[in-house]
Design a protein around this motif. Structure first.
Motif, PDB file in Angstrom:
ATOM      1  N   ARG A   1      -4.424 -13.068  -1.584  1.00  0.00           N
ATOM      2  CA  ARG A   1      -3.430 -13.998  -2.125  1.00  0.00           C
ATOM      3  C   ARG A   1      -2.020 -13.610  -1.686  1.00  0.00           C
ATOM      4  O   ARG A   1      -1.196 -14.472  -1.370  1.00  0.00           O
ATOM      5  N   VAL A   2      -1.742 -12.317  -1.666  1.00  0.00           N
ATOM      6  CA  VAL A   2      -0.410 -11.877  -1.236  1.00  0.00           C
ATOM      7  C   VAL A   2      -0.211 -12.174   0.244  1.00  0.00           C
ATOM      8  O   VAL A   2       0.860 -12.627   0.671  1.00  0.00           O
ATOM      9  N   LEU A   3      -1.234 -11.930   1.056  1.00  0.00           N
ATOM     10  CA  LEU A   3      -1.114 -12.219   2.485  1.00  0.00           C
ATOM     11  C   LEU A   3      -0.928 -13.716   2.742  1.00  0.00           C
ATOM     12  O   LEU A   3      -0.169 -14.110   3.626  1.00  0.00           O
ATOM     13  N   ASP A   4      -1.598 -14.550   1.953  1.00  0.00           N
ATOM     14  CA  ASP A   4      -1.398 -16.004   2.087  1.00  0.00           C
ATOM     15  C   ASP A   4       0.056 -16.372   1.789  1.00  0.00           C
ATOM     16  O   ASP A   4       0.648 -17.216   2.475  1.00  0.00           O
ATOM     17  N   HIS A   5       0.630 -15.719   0.779  1.00  0.00           N
ATOM     18  CA  HIS A   5       2.032 -15.970   0.421  1.00  0.00           C
ATOM     19  C   HIS A   5       2.955 -15.545   1.568  1.00  0.00           C
ATOM     20  O   HIS A   5       3.891 -16.275   1.927  1.00  0.00           O
ATOM     21  N   ILE A   6       2.691 -14.383   2.156  1.00  0.00           N
ATOM     22  CA  ILE A   6       3.537 -13.884   3.244  1.00  0.00           C
ATOM     23  C   ILE A   6       3.420 -14.784   4.466  1.00  0.00           C
ATOM     24  O   ILE A   6       4.415 -15.082   5.131  1.00  0.00           O
ATOM     25  N   ARG A   7       2.200 -15.228   4.764  1.00  0.00           N
ATOM     26  CA  ARG A   7       2.024 -16.100   5.938  1.00  0.00           C
ATOM     27  C   ARG A   7       2.754 -17.433   5.785  1.00  0.00           C
ATOM     28  O   ARG A   7       3.051 -18.088   6.789  1.00  0.00           O
ATOM     29  N   ALA A   8       3.036 -17.821   4.541  1.00  0.00           N
ATOM     30  CA  ALA A   8       3.756 -19.075   4.300  1.00  0.00           C
ATOM     31  C   ALA A   8       5.267 -18.917   4.431  1.00  0.00           C
ATOM     32  O   ALA A   8       5.993 -19.908   4.414  1.00  0.00           O
ATOM     33  N   LEU A   9       5.757 -17.676   4.589  1.00  0.00           N
ATOM     34  CA  LEU A   9       7.190 -17.455   4.781  1.00  0.00           C
ATOM     35  C   LEU A   9       7.586 -17.937   6.179  1.00  0.00           C
ATOM     36  O   LEU A   9       6.749 -18.031   7.069  1.00  0.00           O
TER      37      LEU A   9
ATOM     38  N   GLN B   1       7.571 -10.090  -5.333  1.00  0.00           N
ATOM     39  CA  GLN B   1       7.359  -9.017  -6.308  1.00  0.00           C
ATOM     40  C   GLN B   1       6.505  -9.513  -7.473  1.00  0.00           C
ATOM     41  O   GLN B   1       5.570  -8.828  -7.917  1.00  0.00           O
ATOM     42  N   ARG B   2       6.814 -10.695  -7.967  1.00  0.00           N
ATOM     43  CA  ARG B   2       6.087 -11.245  -9.116  1.00  0.00           C
ATOM     44  C   ARG B   2       4.614 -11.449  -8.784  1.00  0.00           C
ATOM     45  O   ARG B   2       3.730 -11.076  -9.571  1.00  0.00           O
ATOM     46  N   LEU B   3       4.329 -12.002  -7.610  1.00  0.00           N
ATOM     47  CA  LEU B   3       2.935 -12.228  -7.227  1.00  0.00           C
ATOM     48  C   LEU B   3       2.183 -10.909  -7.101  1.00  0.00           C
ATOM     49  O   LEU B   3       1.037 -10.796  -7.569  1.00  0.00           O
ATOM     50  N   CYS B   4       2.797  -9.911  -6.492  1.00  0.00           N
ATOM     51  CA  CYS B   4       2.140  -8.604  -6.345  1.00  0.00           C
ATOM     52  C   CYS B   4       1.793  -8.012  -7.704  1.00  0.00           C
ATOM     53  O   CYS B   4       0.688  -7.485  -7.905  1.00  0.00           O
ATOM     54  N   LEU B   5       2.710  -8.096  -8.640  1.00  0.00           N
ATOM     55  CA  LEU B   5       2.457  -7.555  -9.972  1.00  0.00           C
ATOM     56  C   LEU B   5       1.351  -8.332 -10.683  1.00  0.00           C
ATOM     57  O   LEU B   5       0.490  -7.744 -11.352  1.00  0.00           O
TER      58      LEU B   5
ATOM     59  N   PRO C   1      -9.526  -6.864  -2.899  1.00  0.00           N
ATOM     60  CA  PRO C   1      -9.536  -7.763  -1.740  1.00  0.00           C
ATOM     61  C   PRO C   1      -9.001  -9.151  -2.076  1.00  0.00           C
ATOM     62  O   PRO C   1      -8.284  -9.755  -1.267  1.00  0.00           O
ATOM     63  N   GLU C   2      -9.319  -9.645  -3.282  1.00  0.00           N
ATOM     64  CA  GLU C   2      -8.849 -10.976  -3.671  1.00  0.00           C
ATOM     65  C   GLU C   2      -7.337 -10.980  -3.849  1.00  0.00           C
ATOM     66  O   GLU C   2      -6.653 -11.915  -3.408  1.00  0.00           O
ATOM     67  N   GLY C   3      -6.800  -9.962  -4.476  1.00  0.00           N
ATOM     68  CA  GLY C   3      -5.361  -9.880  -4.669  1.00  0.00           C
ATOM     69  C   GLY C   3      -4.613  -9.733  -3.362  1.00  0.00           C
ATOM     70  O   GLY C   3      -3.587 -10.382  -3.135  1.00  0.00           O
TER      71      GLY C   3
END
Length: 324
Positions: free
Chosen positions: A66-74, A34-38, A61-63
């Motif tokens: 970054r969120v997709l990179d975070h999700i892929r690291a889960l 949530q924090r990263l998305c905001l 696109p940049e944001g």
């Protein structure tokens, strides 16, 4: 802020995503996501459950990257299914990361799509499968979605909710599969997530020859040329674009903000249609008191738009059932 003027360059990038993965500690994942998305100015809805992640988000696109990179690291999410498209304006009002019992609700807790889903079929191979006379094709989406568009020859279960699908199949199994050699069963949905669960359900019911469209309708419409397509109509999506067509182009439907169903041009001409209040599909489902409340909410939304601000009561389309 007026959401028709998003705080990121147009076109806005839209990412529809899902992944069945074992996330037993999903509650711990919510706050950082949530924090990263905001921080990145991303809006939309993401659902987290012990069975995985699902949702649709939009932003720069940049944001989004970054969120997709975070999700892929889960855990077990490196291969998250993502479909990217664009919108001329921000299609969501706010950002929500929610904890759920299921990322798409079927009500069959013993099913594990991560381990037992059906066979993927690439979009370019889908036409041949569903044209085979030994294949039955089932649309796993809800009735209001099927009414907007579906594949030629597909069976419509006429379900109001995805959780109604198991009962429908059990009741119709004999008629669908017959008593001889069972046919192949091909199923599809908007983005693929409901198909993974529905094919896993059929396999748990003892049906082995089960297939589903990889990437769902969205991937098919994106990759299969219109002149070769067996899709008829438009595809309902769970954001304010409402529907899309071939090439993921914006569709022709609008949204009834009372019931959140798609509204055709001829519905708008109906005396039962009132913007923000009712449409022919829901007018009989609401009381005059409810319509009065919707009417006031709509008035407040129009006033907020005139003043260049978002109204706190503004609503998005139905919560994303397909992630896509």
């Amino acid at each position: 802020m007026d959401i028709s003027r998003p705080d990121c360059p147009a076109p806005v990038q839209v990412a529809a995503l899902y992944r069945f993965a074992r996330l037993p500690h999903c509650a711990d994942l919510r706050a950082p996501l949530q924090r990263l998305c905001l921080e990145e100015g991303i809006r939309g809805t993401l659902l987290l459950a012990s069975e995985g992640i699902n949702g649709t988000i939009a932003g720069s696109p940049e944001g989004i990257s970054r969120v997709l990179d975070h999700i892929r690291a889960l855990p077990d999410c490196a291969d998250v299914d993502v479909k990217l498209s664009s919108a001329s304006a921000m299609p969501f009002h706010r950002m929500k990361v929610r904890l759920k019992a299921e990322i798409v609700t079927m009500g069959q807790p013993d099913i594990d799509p991560a381990a037992s889903a059906g066979t993927y079929v690439e979009p370019q191979d889908w036409n041949a499968l569903i044209a085979d006379p030994n294949t039955i094709v089932i649309d796993t989406r809800n009735d209001y979605e099927v009414a907007v568009g579906t594949f030629e020859g597909a069976i419509d279960p006429k379900t109001a909710r995805f959780r109604d699908f198991p009962e429908w199949f059990r009741n119709e199994r004999g008629r669908l599969l017959g008593s001889g050699t069972p046919p192949k069963v091909a199923m599809f949905c908007t983005g693929g997530i409901r198909c993974e669960k529905s094919t896993a359900f059929l396999k748990a019911e003892g049906v082995e020859d089960v297939y589903h469209l990889k990437g769902g309708i969205l991937k098919y419409l994106e990759t299969v040329p219109e002149e070769q397509s067996l899709w008829r109509g438009e595809c309902f999506v769970f954001d304010q674009r409402v529907t899309i067509g071939h090439g993921l182009a914006q569709g022709t439907y609008t949204l009834c903000h009372a019931c959140r169903r798609p509204v055709r041009a001829d519905d708008i001409e109906s005396p039962l249609y009132e913007p923000g209040v009712s449409c022919p599909a829901c007018h009989h489902e609401r009381s005059e008191g409810q319509r009065a409340s919707y009417r006031e909410r709509h008035r407040q939304e129009l006033l907020a738009a005139e003043q260049g601000r978002a109204h706190v009561g503004m609503v998005n389309p139905r919560p994303d059932q397909d992630g896509h």
